[in-house]
Structures are given as structure tokens and as C-alpha cells.
Design a protein around this motif. Sequence first.
Motif, PDB file in Angstrom:
ATOM      1  N   THR A 108      23.224 -35.962   8.192  1.00  0.00           N
ATOM      2  CA  THR A 108      21.790 -36.239   8.361  1.00  0.00           C
ATOM      3  C   THR A 108      21.538 -37.097   9.595  1.00  0.00           C
ATOM      4  OG1 THR A 108      21.457 -36.128   5.967  1.00  0.00           O
ATOM      5  CG2 THR A 108      19.763 -37.250   7.269  1.00  0.00           C
ATOM      6  N   ARG A 109      22.303 -38.169   9.748  1.00  0.00           N
ATOM      7  CA  ARG A 109      22.109 -39.055  10.905  1.00  0.00           C
ATOM      8  C   ARG A 109      22.489 -38.363  12.198  1.00  0.00           C
ATOM      9  NH1 ARG A 109      25.292 -44.349   9.442  1.00  0.00           N
ATOM     10  NH2 ARG A 109      24.552 -44.970  11.510  1.00  0.00           N
ATOM     11  N   ALA A 110      23.509 -37.494  12.154  1.00  0.00           N
ATOM     12  CA  ALA A 110      23.882 -36.739  13.352  1.00  0.00           C
ATOM     13  C   ALA A 110      22.748 -35.806  13.760  1.00  0.00           C
ATOM     14  CB  ALA A 110      25.159 -35.945  13.090  1.00  0.00           C
ATOM     15  N   ALA A 111      22.138 -35.154  12.777  1.00  0.00           N
ATOM     16  CA  ALA A 111      21.004 -34.262  13.084  1.00  0.00           C
ATOM     17  C   ALA A 111      19.847 -35.039  13.704  1.00  0.00           C
ATOM     18  CB  ALA A 111      20.551 -33.541  11.812  1.00  0.00           C
ATOM     19  N   GLN A 112      19.580 -36.226  13.164  1.00  0.00           N
ATOM     20  CA  GLN A 112      18.518 -37.060  13.730  1.00  0.00           C
ATOM     21  C   GLN A 112      18.830 -37.473  15.158  1.00  0.00           C
ATOM     22  OE1 GLN A 112      18.435 -40.197  10.811  1.00  0.00           O
ATOM     23  NE2 GLN A 112      17.061 -39.087   9.424  1.00  0.00           N
ATOM     24  N   GLU A 113      20.080 -37.848  15.415  1.00  0.00           N
ATOM     25  CA  GLU A 113      20.467 -38.273  16.762  1.00  0.00           C
ATOM     26  C   GLU A 113      20.367 -37.122  17.757  1.00  0.00           C
ATOM     27  OE1 GLU A 113      23.930 -41.106  17.993  1.00  0.00           O
ATOM     28  OE2 GLU A 113      24.761 -39.081  18.047  1.00  0.00           O
ATOM     29  N   LEU A 114      20.729 -35.911  17.313  1.00  0.00           N
ATOM     30  CA  LEU A 114      20.737 -34.753  18.204  1.00  0.00           C
ATOM     31  C   LEU A 114      19.401 -34.025  18.249  1.00  0.00           C
ATOM     32  CD1 LEU A 114      24.238 -33.344  17.171  1.00  0.00           C
ATOM     33  CD2 LEU A 114      23.686 -34.609  19.258  1.00  0.00           C
ATOM     34  N   HIS A 115      18.450 -34.474  17.399  1.00  0.00           N
ATOM     35  CA  HIS A 115      17.106 -33.867  17.343  1.00  0.00           C
ATOM     36  C   HIS A 115      17.168 -32.383  16.969  1.00  0.00           C
ATOM     37  CE1 HIS A 115      15.560 -37.564  19.101  1.00  0.00           C
ATOM     38  NE2 HIS A 115      16.423 -37.446  20.081  1.00  0.00           N
ATOM     39  N   VAL A 116      18.007 -32.085  15.982  1.00  0.00           N
ATOM     40  CA  VAL A 116      18.086 -30.734  15.432  1.00  0.00           C
ATOM     41  C   VAL A 116      18.023 -30.847  13.917  1.00  0.00           C
ATOM     42  CG1 VAL A 116      19.438 -29.845  17.381  1.00  0.00           C
ATOM     43  CG2 VAL A 116      20.622 -30.760  15.363  1.00  0.00           C
ATOM     44  N   SER A 117      17.951 -29.706  13.248  1.00  0.00           N
ATOM     45  CA  SER A 117      17.872 -29.730  11.789  1.00  0.00           C
ATOM     46  C   SER A 117      19.250 -29.963  11.186  1.00  0.00           C
ATOM     47  CB  SER A 117      17.310 -28.407  11.269  1.00  0.00           C
ATOM     48  OG  SER A 117      18.211 -27.352  11.512  1.00  0.00           O
ATOM     49  N   GLN A 118      19.258 -30.458   9.947  1.00  0.00           N
ATOM     50  CA  GLN A 118      20.525 -30.694   9.251  1.00  0.00           C
ATOM     51  C   GLN A 118      21.310 -29.399   9.034  1.00  0.00           C
ATOM     52  OE1 GLN A 118      20.234 -33.424   5.963  1.00  0.00           O
ATOM     53  NE2 GLN A 118      22.045 -32.609   4.949  1.00  0.00           N
ATOM     54  N   PRO A 119      20.653 -28.285   8.638  1.00  0.00           N
ATOM     55  CA  PRO A 119      21.408 -27.027   8.499  1.00  0.00           C
ATOM     56  C   PRO A 119      22.056 -26.584   9.814  1.00  0.00           C
ATOM     57  CG  PRO A 119      19.308 -26.864   7.360  1.00  0.00           C
ATOM     58  CD  PRO A 119      19.269 -28.147   8.129  1.00  0.00           C
ATOM     59  N   THR A 120      21.410 -26.865  10.945  1.00  0.00           N
ATOM     60  CA  THR A 120      22.001 -26.499  12.235  1.00  0.00           C
ATOM     61  C   THR A 120      23.310 -27.235  12.459  1.00  0.00           C
ATOM     62  OG1 THR A 120      19.837 -26.030  13.222  1.00  0.00           O
ATOM     63  CG2 THR A 120      21.645 -26.520  14.746  1.00  0.00           C
ATOM     64  N   VAL A 121      23.322 -28.543  12.176  1.00  0.00           N
ATOM     65  CA  VAL A 121      24.548 -29.313  12.320  1.00  0.00           C
ATOM     66  C   VAL A 121      25.617 -28.801  11.360  1.00  0.00           C
ATOM     67  CG1 VAL A 121      25.590 -31.604  12.048  1.00  0.00           C
ATOM     68  CG2 VAL A 121      23.371 -31.372  13.164  1.00  0.00           C
ATOM     69  N   SER A 122      25.226 -28.512  10.122  1.00  0.00           N
ATOM     70  CA  SER A 122      26.189 -28.021   9.131  1.00  0.00           C
ATOM     71  C   SER A 122      26.830 -26.710   9.592  1.00  0.00           C
ATOM     72  CB  SER A 122      25.499 -27.817   7.777  1.00  0.00           C
ATOM     73  OG  SER A 122      25.008 -29.045   7.279  1.00  0.00           O
ATOM     74  N   ILE A 123      26.035 -25.808  10.174  1.00  0.00           N
ATOM     75  CA  ILE A 123      26.570 -24.533  10.670  1.00  0.00           C
ATOM     76  C   ILE A 123      27.548 -24.784  11.817  1.00  0.00           C
ATOM     77  CG2 ILE A 123      25.958 -22.413  11.899  1.00  0.00           C
ATOM     78  CD1 ILE A 123      23.336 -22.419  10.270  1.00  0.00           C
ATOM     79  N   GLN A 124      27.182 -25.687  12.730  1.00  0.00           N
ATOM     80  CA  GLN A 124      28.061 -25.979  13.869  1.00  0.00           C
ATOM     81  C   GLN A 124      29.372 -26.599  13.407  1.00  0.00           C
ATOM     82  OE1 GLN A 124      25.232 -28.351  16.009  1.00  0.00           O
ATOM     83  NE2 GLN A 124      24.557 -26.666  17.311  1.00  0.00           N
ATOM     84  N   LEU A 125      29.312 -27.463  12.392  1.00  0.00           N
ATOM     85  CA  LEU A 125      30.531 -28.065  11.848  1.00  0.00           C
ATOM     86  C   LEU A 125      31.404 -27.014  11.174  1.00  0.00           C
ATOM     87  CD1 LEU A 125      29.156 -31.380  10.295  1.00  0.00           C
ATOM     88  CD2 LEU A 125      30.385 -31.100  12.449  1.00  0.00           C
ATOM     89  N   ARG A 126      30.771 -26.079  10.463  1.00  0.00           N
ATOM     90  CA  ARG A 126      31.532 -25.020   9.798  1.00  0.00           C
ATOM     91  C   ARG A 126      32.231 -24.128  10.827  1.00  0.00           C
ATOM     92  NH1 ARG A 126      27.984 -23.865   6.443  1.00  0.00           N
ATOM     93  NH2 ARG A 126      26.907 -22.152   7.522  1.00  0.00           N
ATOM     94  N   GLU A 127      31.541 -23.831  11.927  1.00  0.00           N
ATOM     95  CA  GLU A 127      32.121 -22.961  12.955  1.00  0.00           C
ATOM     96  C   GLU A 127      33.286 -23.639  13.672  1.00  0.00           C
ATOM     97  OE1 GLU A 127      28.705 -22.059  15.312  1.00  0.00           O
ATOM     98  OE2 GLU A 127      28.108 -20.345  14.071  1.00  0.00           O
ATOM     99  N   ILE A 128      33.154 -24.937  13.949  1.00  0.00           N
ATOM    100  CA  ILE A 128      34.246 -25.622  14.643  1.00  0.00           C
ATOM    101  C   ILE A 128      35.441 -25.798  13.713  1.00  0.00           C
ATOM    102  CG2 ILE A 128      33.650 -28.055  14.173  1.00  0.00           C
ATOM    103  CD1 ILE A 128      34.197 -28.637  17.118  1.00  0.00           C
ATOM    104  N   ALA A 129      35.193 -25.957  12.402  1.00  0.00           N
ATOM    105  CA  ALA A 129      36.292 -26.040  11.437  1.00  0.00           C
ATOM    106  C   ALA A 129      37.033 -24.700  11.348  1.00  0.00           C
ATOM    107  CB  ALA A 129      35.760 -26.450  10.067  1.00  0.00           C
ATOM    108  N   LEU A 130      36.279 -23.590  11.416  1.00  0.00           N
ATOM    109  CA  LEU A 130      36.911 -22.272  11.409  1.00  0.00           C
ATOM    110  C   LEU A 130      37.776 -22.076  12.647  1.00  0.00           C
ATOM    111  CD1 LEU A 130      33.959 -20.043  10.108  1.00  0.00           C
ATOM    112  CD2 LEU A 130      36.126 -20.509   8.938  1.00  0.00           C
ATOM    113  N   ALA A 131      37.302 -22.582  13.792  1.00  0.00           N
ATOM    114  CA  ALA A 131      38.069 -22.458  15.023  1.00  0.00           C
ATOM    115  C   ALA A 131      39.370 -23.258  14.939  1.00  0.00           C
ATOM    116  CB  ALA A 131      37.235 -22.933  16.216  1.00  0.00           C
ATOM    117  N   VAL A 132      39.303 -24.434  14.335  1.00  0.00           N
ATOM    118  CA  VAL A 132      40.500 -25.261  14.186  1.00  0.00           C
ATOM    119  C   VAL A 132      41.434 -24.693  13.122  1.00  0.00           C
ATOM    120  CG1 VAL A 132      41.322 -27.564  13.521  1.00  0.00           C
ATOM    121  CG2 VAL A 132      39.321 -27.338  14.991  1.00  0.00           C
ATOM    122  N   GLY A 133      40.834 -24.101  12.100  1.00  0.00           N
ATOM    123  CA  GLY A 133      41.636 -23.556  11.010  1.00  0.00           C
ATOM    124  C   GLY A 133      41.965 -24.557   9.935  1.00  0.00           C
ATOM    125  N   GLU A 134      41.301 -25.728   9.993  1.00  0.00           N
ATOM    126  CA  GLU A 134      41.521 -26.789   9.013  1.00  0.00           C
ATOM    127  C   GLU A 134      40.187 -27.474   8.732  1.00  0.00           C
ATOM    128  OE1 GLU A 134      44.279 -27.788   7.516  1.00  0.00           O
ATOM    129  OE2 GLU A 134      45.793 -26.617   8.608  1.00  0.00           O
TER     130      GLU A 134
END
Length: 315
Positions: A29-55
Motif C-alpha cells: 500500500t505504501r509503495a503504491a502511494q509513493e509511486l502514485h499508482v494503484s495497489q493492484p498495479t504494484v501487486s501485478i508488478q511484484l508477481r511478474e518480477i517474482a516469476l522472472a526470478v523463479g522464487e
Amino acid sequence: MPTLLKRLQRVTPQQLRAFESTARLRSVTRAAQELHVSQPTVSIQLREIALAVGEPLFETVGRQLRLTQAGEAMQDAANEITGCWQRFETRMAEVHGLLRGRLRIAAVTTAEYFVPDLLGPFAAAHPGVDIELTVENRDRVVDRLQRSRDDLSVMMLPPDELPLDTFPFLDNPLVVIAAADHPLAGKRLTLSRLAKARWLMREPGSGTRMAAEQHFARVGFEPHIAMSLGSNEAIKHAVSAGLGLAVVSRLAVADIVDTPSPARGPQLVQLKVSGFPIRRQWLLVWRRDQPMSAAAKRFVSYLRESRPSRASLAH
């Protein structure tokens, strides 16, 4: 199947920013506020980077978000990438004859009494430099040094295990304080006279506490530690309330001891104890094995030229 390197090459700057903000703030939530985007947007970006890392990069413990081992490794990599771009930005500014960029300084808590006064004139003279000041206890500042999170650090006791350069720029005498109505106020004392006194100390990991304990061990004195407190302000309030004696930086109490409130009179006094003040110095510290930004170099030069004194930094 794509290798890890190929998958990581697909990570976007937006995903990396989302991860860095979430890792630093420990909150989507605080990351979304800092980046001025929605919370679901941050969650999607985190999910995609986790998939890229594989962990998985985060785990939830109760209501707290915590980095996994892979997440800690990714945070270190993200910090290095950010630092690399910031150094490039600084280098380009140098090419164009401008001093621009970011100056990141971490200071131990006692330094909050004077570091802003150091930064004010520097910031006014260099409007193109964005200054980030982080104030933490010594253990956290050392951790930030280990991770190369900052350009410069301000502390008394830098760690021995890191390749560091230091510049002493200000005296930091440590004194014993008591409540103004303490029966020993105004008398010349030895530490043995204070053997039965209640001592209030900063929390373990504090530079002031480490310096005091080193001095006590050197002279063979064992204080009765009645309480540990997490800030200089808490120490000052507890001492003025008569809860015990304390060792603090003279800079932390100069405004109270030297210029007491006319309405309330002095709340604290500096006791005249043999062996005190403990002579220490404030140091500007930086990693010798890391490239130094132009802004950091200019700030070091500024301190060398200005040579601040306690009087010039007194409030």
C-alpha cells in the motif's frame, strides 16, 4: 526454458521500482502511494518480477511483509542498479559542468542535533543536488554501510571490518548529566562516588553507549544500569525527572544546560566527574571500495573548508 539471466533481462524499470519501494517500505500500500499508482498495479508488478526470478521475494508473517532470502538478494541487486544509474547521472552532470545528482547521507541519532545545520548552507549553494538524510541508530547505519546504501555516513565509532575512509570534522565530548536538583550537582566527583547511582543508558547498538561502556571498562567502573532508552530525548526527560544519571553527547543537551528556560529554570546539569568529558569526534565516513559521487566529493570538500565548530552549530 529461458535461463534465469534471460528472464531477468525482461524485468522492466517499473517492476524494479515497485519491488524496491515495497522492499524498503515493507508495504504494498505504501509503495503504491509513493509511486502514485494503484495497489493492484504494484501487486501485478511484484508477481511478474517474482516469476522472472523463479522464487518468492516476500513472505507474510502476521501482518508484516518480510523479504525472503531471494528477496534480500534482489534488494541488494536493485540498490546496486539504482546506485549505478545515479553515478551515471552524476557523471553526465560533470560532463556538462553542472553539480547535480543525489547526496545520500545516513547519520546516527545523536547527529540529528547538528547535521541539518551542516546541510542547510550546502543545499543553498548547490540547488541541483537532492539530499536524502536518514537518521538511525549506529547498528542500522553500519548495516547501511555494509549494503552501500548511502554516499556518506556520520558517526563516532565506524566498524573496523569494512574498508572505510574517515574525516573527523567536529569534537563530540560525552558528559554526565543529572537533574538540576541532584544533591551532587556542582561538586567535583569521582566515578566511585557514583557507584550506587542509577544509570540510564541508550539502547545496545548506540554509539554513545559503546563509548561510555569502553570508558567505564578502561577505568574499572561498573555502573548500575537501571534503564535502557531508545533516544536522546527519552534520556533527557528521564534524567530531568530524577530517574538517574546518563552519559550523553554535549551537543544533545547544550540548549538545555547552557540556555535553560527562563520560566522553568534549568532542568539538567552537567556533573563534574573525573575522566569526563570523554573526548570523541564526529566522523564523516564512506566506503573506500566504492566510487564516490561528485556531490559526495563536494560535500567532503565543503566540510574540510568550513571546519564547523560546536558554537557555530548550537541552536
